[in-house]
Design a protein around this motif. Sequence first.
Motif, mmCIF file in Angstrom:
data_model
loop_
_atom_site.group_PDB
_atom_site.id
_atom_site.type_symbol
_atom_site.label_atom_id
_atom_site.label_comp_id
_atom_site.label_asym_id
_atom_site.label_seq_id
_atom_site.Cartn_x
_atom_site.Cartn_y
_atom_site.Cartn_z
ATOM 1 N N LEU A 1 0.711 -1.153 -0.220
ATOM 2 C CA LEU A 1 0.128 -0.023 -0.053
ATOM 3 C C LEU A 1 0.896 1.362 0.121
ATOM 4 O O LEU A 1 0.519 2.305 -0.485
ATOM 5 N N ARG A 2 1.936 1.291 0.698
ATOM 6 C CA ARG A 2 2.744 2.458 0.748
ATOM 7 C C ARG A 2 3.974 2.561 0.043
ATOM 8 O O ARG A 2 4.459 3.496 -0.501
ATOM 9 N N GLY A 3 4.614 1.246 -0.436
ATOM 10 C CA GLY A 3 5.895 1.289 -1.224
ATOM 11 C C GLY A 3 7.219 1.275 -0.060
ATOM 12 O O GLY A 3 7.372 1.777 0.830
ATOM 13 N N THR A 4 8.256 0.621 -0.832
ATOM 14 C CA THR A 4 9.363 0.826 0.102
ATOM 15 C C THR A 4 9.911 2.200 0.129
ATOM 16 O O THR A 4 10.867 2.224 1.032
ATOM 17 N N ALA A 5 9.797 3.108 -0.628
ATOM 18 C CA ALA A 5 10.270 4.445 -0.525
ATOM 19 C C ALA A 5 9.776 4.951 0.547
ATOM 20 O O ALA A 5 10.428 5.702 1.321
ATOM 21 N N ARG A 6 8.639 4.857 1.008
ATOM 22 C CA ARG A 6 8.254 5.493 2.245
ATOM 23 C C ARG A 6 8.832 4.747 3.499
ATOM 24 O O ARG A 6 9.178 5.477 4.352
ATOM 25 N N LEU A 7 9.151 3.654 3.283
ATOM 26 C CA LEU A 7 9.980 2.769 4.608
ATOM 27 C C LEU A 7 11.411 3.407 4.456
ATOM 28 O O LEU A 7 11.851 3.557 5.666
ATOM 29 N N ARG A 8 12.122 3.751 3.556
ATOM 30 C CA ARG A 8 13.401 4.386 3.463
ATOM 31 C C ARG A 8 13.270 5.768 4.180
ATOM 32 O O ARG A 8 14.325 6.091 4.707
ATOM 33 N N PRO B 1 15.389 8.965 9.736
ATOM 34 C CA PRO B 1 15.423 10.218 10.709
ATOM 35 C C PRO B 1 14.547 10.015 11.978
ATOM 36 O O PRO B 1 14.961 10.533 13.013
ATOM 37 N N PHE B 2 13.497 8.965 11.943
ATOM 38 C CA PHE B 2 12.730 8.936 12.942
ATOM 39 C C PHE B 2 12.977 7.629 13.540
ATOM 40 O O PHE B 2 12.064 7.351 14.404
ATOM 41 N N LEU B 3 14.000 6.953 13.308
ATOM 42 C CA LEU B 3 14.188 5.622 14.035
ATOM 43 C C LEU B 3 14.354 5.581 15.568
ATOM 44 O O LEU B 3 13.602 4.598 16.018
ATOM 45 N N PRO B 4 14.807 6.767 16.252
ATOM 46 C CA PRO B 4 14.917 6.504 17.587
ATOM 47 C C PRO B 4 13.510 6.695 18.143
ATOM 48 O O PRO B 4 13.137 6.007 18.947
ATOM 49 N N GLN B 5 12.575 7.733 17.636
ATOM 50 C CA GLN B 5 11.325 7.635 18.084
ATOM 51 C C GLN B 5 10.533 6.529 17.990
ATOM 52 O O GLN B 5 9.805 6.085 18.653
ATOM 53 N N VAL C 1 11.781 3.277 17.806
ATOM 54 C CA VAL C 1 11.943 2.344 18.622
ATOM 55 C C VAL C 1 11.390 2.549 20.035
ATOM 56 O O VAL C 1 10.801 1.529 20.553
ATOM 57 N N VAL C 2 11.465 3.908 20.305
ATOM 58 C CA VAL C 2 10.677 4.072 21.754
ATOM 59 C C VAL C 2 9.273 3.901 21.717
ATOM 60 O O VAL C 2 8.918 3.243 22.576
ATOM 61 N N TYR C 3 8.617 4.078 20.610
ATOM 62 C CA TYR C 3 7.189 3.897 20.427
ATOM 63 C C TYR C 3 6.887 2.434 20.510
ATOM 64 O O TYR C 3 6.038 2.001 21.079
ATOM 65 N N GLY C 4 7.725 1.645 19.690
ATOM 66 C CA GLY C 4 7.763 0.272 19.820
ATOM 67 C C GLY C 4 7.764 -0.655 21.058
ATOM 68 O O GLY C 4 6.892 -1.333 21.612
ATOM 69 N N VAL D 1 9.177 -3.585 15.910
ATOM 70 C CA VAL D 1 10.021 -3.309 17.137
ATOM 71 C C VAL D 1 9.551 -4.113 18.348
ATOM 72 O O VAL D 1 10.156 -4.701 18.972
ATOM 73 N N GLY D 2 8.259 -3.931 18.565
ATOM 74 C CA GLY D 2 7.469 -4.682 19.659
ATOM 75 C C GLY D 2 7.846 -6.369 19.542
ATOM 76 O O GLY D 2 8.192 -6.944 20.882
ATOM 77 N N ALA D 3 7.627 -6.887 18.723
ATOM 78 C CA ALA D 3 7.970 -8.253 18.551
ATOM 79 C C ALA D 3 9.300 -8.657 18.814
ATOM 80 O O ALA D 3 9.698 -9.479 19.642
ATOM 81 N N VAL D 4 10.296 -7.855 18.179
ATOM 82 C CA VAL D 4 11.576 -8.126 18.612
ATOM 83 C C VAL D 4 12.058 -7.892 20.045
ATOM 84 O O VAL D 4 12.639 -8.642 20.498
ATOM 85 N N VAL D 5 11.570 -6.808 20.514
ATOM 86 C CA VAL D 5 11.901 -6.312 22.027
ATOM 87 C C VAL D 5 11.336 -7.797 22.978
ATOM 88 O O VAL D 5 11.781 -7.816 23.984
#
Length: 325
Positions: A64-71, A75-79, A81-84, A198-202
Motif C-alpha cells: 500500500l505504501r511502497g518501499t520508498a516510504r519505509l526508507r 530520521p525517525f528511527l529513535p522515536q 524504537v521508543v514507540y515500539g 519493534v515490539g515483536a523483537v523486543v
Amino acid sequence: MGGGNTAARTKVWGLGFAIVSSICFGASGPFGKALINSGLGPLQAVWLRIFGAALILVPLVIVLRGTARLRGLRPFLPQLVVYGVTGVAGCQALYFIAASRLPVGIAILLEFTGPVLVLGWIRVVRRTPVPRTAAAGVAVAMVGLACVVEVWSGLRLDALGLLAGLGAAACQAMYFLLVERLTGDIDPLVMTTAGSVVGAVVLTIPAVPWSIPWHVLPTTVAVGTHAAPAWALALWIIVVSTVLAYLTGVAAVQRLSAPVAGAICYTEAVAATLIAWAALGERLSTLQLVGGSVVLVGAFIAQRAVSERAPIAETAEIPVPAALS
C-alpha cells in the motif's frame, strides 16, 4: 449541498470505524486471558499477538505504501524504537499481565488513566498551563479509580496486577506523547507496522517464544463457561483485535477530528468489560461499575478541555489511543 452530504457521510463512516475499532480492541483482553489460562504465559500471548500482526502488516504496508516510504523512516528511527518498546510492547504486555491477574474490566480501566498522566506531564514537565476543566476531569477520574480499586478496603486487588495496570497506563501516556510528536511526519499505517516489528523483537527474549506450548493451539480451551479452539482465539486477537482494530482506528482518525475520535475510543473500556462478562463470566461490583463510569467521564472531560483549548500540535491535544490493548 453535495459537499455537505459528502462531509456528513465521511463523519458517519468515521464514527462507524471508531466504534468497530474500539470493539475489536476490547475483545483482546478476554480472549487473550482465555489463552493465558490455557497455558500460555502473558508475555507469550502478547508476543504471539504482536508478531502475528507484524507478519500481516509488513507485506500490507509494502504493497500500500511502497518501499520508498519505509526508507524515509531513518530520521525517525529513535522515536519509532521508543514507540515500539513502550506504546506497543510495554503497553500490551503490561495490560495482558494485569488482565491475567485482575478482572479484564479493571485492567483496562487502569490502562485508561493514561490520558491523566499525559496531562500531568504537560503541566509538570512542559510547564504548560492546564485548563481548570481538565484538572477537574483528572480529579473526577481519580475518584472513580479509587472506587474501582476499592482503596478503603486496603486494595484487595492483586498487587502485581495493579502495578502492571498502572504501568500500562504509563506506556499508554508515552504512546500519546509520541504520536503527538510524530503526527504529520509518519504515515499512521507505517508507524503501526514499525511499532509492531519493534515490539515483536523486543519481546522475543522475555517471552521465550521457543518455549510456547504450541500443542495448546489445536485444542479446545475454556472461555469462561464456554469453549473454543485455541487457534481461533489466537487468530482473533491477531487479525481482529490488532490488525483490523489498528486499520479501522487509522481510518477513523482520518475522517474525524482527534478530540472526537479520542472521545469515542473510550467505548473500548465498556466493550472489554461487557465481553469479559459475556465470555468469561467476570462481574464487577455495582460500586466498581459506577467507579469505572466515573473514570471514563473524568478522562473524557479532561481530554475535551485540553483539546478544545489547544488547536496547535505543540499543545496537549491527546490523539486517539488506537490499539493499546
